[in-house]
Every structure is written in C-alpha cells, then in structure tokens.
Design a protein around this motif. Sequence first.
Motif, PDB file in Angstrom:
ATOM      1  N   HIS A   9       0.826  -1.198   0.000  1.00  0.00           N
ATOM      2  CA  HIS A   9       0.000   0.000   0.000  1.00  0.00           C
ATOM      3  C   HIS A   9       0.864   1.252   0.000  1.00  0.00           C
ATOM      4  O   HIS A   9       2.047   1.201   0.300  1.00  0.00           O
ATOM      5  CB  HIS A   9      -0.937   0.018   1.215  1.00  0.00           C
ATOM      6  N   VAL A  10       0.231   2.349  -0.353  1.00  0.00           N
ATOM      7  CA  VAL A  10       0.799   3.683  -0.207  1.00  0.00           C
ATOM      8  C   VAL A  10      -0.097   4.390   0.790  1.00  0.00           C
ATOM      9  O   VAL A  10      -1.324   4.265   0.731  1.00  0.00           O
ATOM     10  CB  VAL A  10       0.801   4.438  -1.562  1.00  0.00           C
ATOM     11  N   CYS A  11       0.490   5.121   1.727  1.00  0.00           N
ATOM     12  CA  CYS A  11      -0.290   5.785   2.766  1.00  0.00           C
ATOM     13  C   CYS A  11      -0.255   7.296   2.581  1.00  0.00           C
ATOM     14  O   CYS A  11       0.800   7.875   2.333  1.00  0.00           O
ATOM     15  CB  CYS A  11       0.253   5.420   4.146  1.00  0.00           C
ATOM     16  N   PHE A  12      -1.416   7.914   2.733  1.00  0.00           N
ATOM     17  CA  PHE A  12      -1.558   9.362   2.704  1.00  0.00           C
ATOM     18  C   PHE A  12      -2.072   9.828   4.060  1.00  0.00           C
ATOM     19  O   PHE A  12      -2.799   9.105   4.741  1.00  0.00           O
ATOM     20  CB  PHE A  12      -2.589   9.795   1.646  1.00  0.00           C
ATOM     21  N   TYR A  13      -1.701  11.038   4.432  1.00  0.00           N
ATOM     22  CA  TYR A  13      -2.285  11.703   5.602  1.00  0.00           C
ATOM     23  C   TYR A  13      -3.281  12.723   5.075  1.00  0.00           C
ATOM     24  O   TYR A  13      -3.023  13.394   4.069  1.00  0.00           O
ATOM     25  CB  TYR A  13      -1.191  12.417   6.410  1.00  0.00           C
ATOM     26  N   VAL A  14      -4.429  12.836   5.730  1.00  0.00           N
ATOM     27  CA  VAL A  14      -5.383  13.902   5.423  1.00  0.00           C
ATOM     28  C   VAL A  14      -5.768  14.578   6.738  1.00  0.00           C
ATOM     29  O   VAL A  14      -5.969  13.912   7.749  1.00  0.00           O
ATOM     30  CB  VAL A  14      -6.646  13.388   4.692  1.00  0.00           C
ATOM     31  N   PRO A  15      -5.845  15.914   6.739  1.00  0.00           N
ATOM     32  CA  PRO A  15      -6.161  16.616   7.989  1.00  0.00           C
ATOM     33  C   PRO A  15      -7.605  16.433   8.449  1.00  0.00           C
ATOM     34  O   PRO A  15      -7.876  16.432   9.633  1.00  0.00           O
ATOM     35  CB  PRO A  15      -5.857  18.084   7.665  1.00  0.00           C
ATOM     36  N   GLU A  16      -8.535  16.284   7.542  1.00  0.00           N
ATOM     37  CA  GLU A  16      -9.958  16.113   7.883  1.00  0.00           C
ATOM     38  C   GLU A  16     -10.333  14.655   7.648  1.00  0.00           C
ATOM     39  O   GLU A  16     -11.081  14.324   6.717  1.00  0.00           O
ATOM     40  CB  GLU A  16     -10.824  17.057   7.054  1.00  0.00           C
ATOM     41  N   GLY A  40      -3.268  -1.056  -3.236  1.00  0.00           N
ATOM     42  CA  GLY A  40      -3.695  -0.778  -1.877  1.00  0.00           C
ATOM     43  C   GLY A  40      -3.389   0.645  -1.449  1.00  0.00           C
ATOM     44  O   GLY A  40      -2.311   1.163  -1.703  1.00  0.00           O
ATOM     45  N   LEU A  41      -4.368   1.262  -0.767  1.00  0.00           N
ATOM     46  CA  LEU A  41      -4.219   2.615  -0.249  1.00  0.00           C
ATOM     47  C   LEU A  41      -4.581   2.635   1.234  1.00  0.00           C
ATOM     48  O   LEU A  41      -5.519   1.962   1.653  1.00  0.00           O
ATOM     49  CB  LEU A  41      -5.135   3.582  -0.996  1.00  0.00           C
ATOM     50  N   GLU A  42      -3.830   3.388   1.982  1.00  0.00           N
ATOM     51  CA  GLU A  42      -4.143   3.654   3.384  1.00  0.00           C
ATOM     52  C   GLU A  42      -4.217   5.162   3.555  1.00  0.00           C
ATOM     53  O   GLU A  42      -3.438   5.894   2.939  1.00  0.00           O
ATOM     54  CB  GLU A  42      -3.040   3.117   4.298  1.00  0.00           C
ATOM     55  N   VAL A  43      -5.157   5.621   4.364  1.00  0.00           N
ATOM     56  CA  VAL A  43      -5.201   7.019   4.759  1.00  0.00           C
ATOM     57  C   VAL A  43      -5.194   7.040   6.268  1.00  0.00           C
ATOM     58  O   VAL A  43      -5.912   6.281   6.919  1.00  0.00           O
ATOM     59  CB  VAL A  43      -6.437   7.737   4.175  1.00  0.00           C
ATOM     60  N   SER A  44      -4.342   7.896   6.822  1.00  0.00           N
ATOM     61  CA  SER A  44      -4.136   7.973   8.260  1.00  0.00           C
ATOM     62  C   SER A  44      -4.552   9.335   8.793  1.00  0.00           C
ATOM     63  O   SER A  44      -4.388  10.351   8.130  1.00  0.00           O
ATOM     64  CB  SER A  44      -2.658   7.732   8.583  1.00  0.00           C
ATOM     65  N   SER A  45      -5.050   9.343  10.019  1.00  0.00           N
ATOM     66  CA  SER A  45      -5.382  10.606  10.679  1.00  0.00           C
ATOM     67  C   SER A  45      -4.159  11.210  11.361  1.00  0.00           C
ATOM     68  O   SER A  45      -4.204  12.345  11.811  1.00  0.00           O
ATOM     69  CB  SER A  45      -6.467  10.363  11.739  1.00  0.00           C
ATOM     70  N   GLN A  46      -3.072  10.455  11.422  1.00  0.00           N
ATOM     71  CA  GLN A  46      -1.861  10.902  12.123  1.00  0.00           C
ATOM     72  C   GLN A  46      -0.880  11.547  11.140  1.00  0.00           C
ATOM     73  O   GLN A  46      -0.476  10.929  10.178  1.00  0.00           O
ATOM     74  CB  GLN A  46      -1.180   9.706  12.806  1.00  0.00           C
ATOM     75  N   TYR A  47      -0.497  12.788  11.417  1.00  0.00           N
ATOM     76  CA  TYR A  47       0.488  13.460  10.587  1.00  0.00           C
ATOM     77  C   TYR A  47       1.821  12.730  10.743  1.00  0.00           C
ATOM     78  O   TYR A  47       2.207  12.370  11.852  1.00  0.00           O
ATOM     79  CB  TYR A  47       0.629  14.924  11.005  1.00  0.00           C
ATOM     80  N   PRO A  48       2.533  12.502   9.641  1.00  0.00           N
ATOM     81  CA  PRO A  48       3.810  11.764   9.749  1.00  0.00           C
ATOM     82  C   PRO A  48       4.839  12.522  10.581  1.00  0.00           C
ATOM     83  O   PRO A  48       5.030  13.715  10.401  1.00  0.00           O
ATOM     84  CB  PRO A  48       4.281  11.616   8.302  1.00  0.00           C
ATOM     85  N   VAL A  49       5.459  11.806  11.468  1.00  0.00           N
ATOM     86  CA  VAL A  49       6.498  12.380  12.319  1.00  0.00           C
ATOM     87  C   VAL A  49       7.828  11.803  11.870  1.00  0.00           C
ATOM     88  O   VAL A  49       7.997  10.590  11.834  1.00  0.00           O
ATOM     89  CB  VAL A  49       6.245  12.044  13.805  1.00  0.00           C
TER      90      VAL A  49
END
Length: 143
Positions: free
Chosen positions: A89-96, A133-142
């Motif tokens: 998968h590739v993961c994206f962060y989204v603020p909302e 595969g796609l993942e979206v996370s609520s956590q901003y990458p640190v």
Amino acid sequence: MAAAAQGPCLNHISRETSDIKRLAAFYTEVFGFEQIESPKFDFEVIWLKLGSSMLLHLIERDPTVMLPEGPWSAVASVADPKNLPRGHHVCFYVPEFDSFVQRVKDKGIPVHEQSQPDGKTKQVFFFDPDGNGLEVSSQYPVL
C-alpha cells in the motif's frame, strides 16, 4: 525555487495501468491531485502532483509484458480491503480524516477502518481502480 535535498529523497511513486485516464480521474477526485505537464514518450503517461512535494507518475501498461496487477485484480482477488496485504500500500495523511472517509464511502468505494491501540490514530484502507492498496491515516507523519 525549493532548496535541493541534502541526500536521497523520494522523487515520485509510479503506478502502471491499462486505463490511465480512469486512474488519473480517481486520484484527482479522491485525493485532489492535479495533472501537470508530462514529458512525451512512445507510450501514454500522466504526471499528477499533490501539494508541493508529492508526484505520482501514471504509466500506460505495456501489453507485451505480463506483470501482475495490484493485490486485488482479476487474477488475484482480494476485493475486501480488510484483507489488504500489509506490505502492499501507499499511505496518505489527510487533515480532515472523518470527512475524507465519508467522501470515499459516498463514492461507493469499499473501505476497512481501524484505530491503533493508542486510540489516537485512525486508519482507512481501500483500493484504487487497478487494485493498488491505499491507506489514509489521521496521524500526521512524524520524522
């Protein structure tokens, strides 16, 4: 002009597809990528940009080379995102996050939602039209 990186950095992610316009429409509609100028090749390509630092390179699949498609395809059906292989998968962060997940559901895209044990990070998994595969996370990458 942005400063040059001081070492190796990610340049772009590529996805090969048999329907380049369909895949480009998916990433522009779901994530807000914008199409940018693409160099000319003897096969079709579309370059997409998200924000100031992410490039996605969509490439027309070579019909003479029989490579497997994504983990969910006609030959490897993993259609339920709950069964997405964890390394594919590739993961994206989204603020909302919550409104993003609702928009994906409203488009009729099957999703699998989960939260990390810490209770702070929510995740949603789904597939693009080619089964990537796609993942979206609520956590901003640190970093």
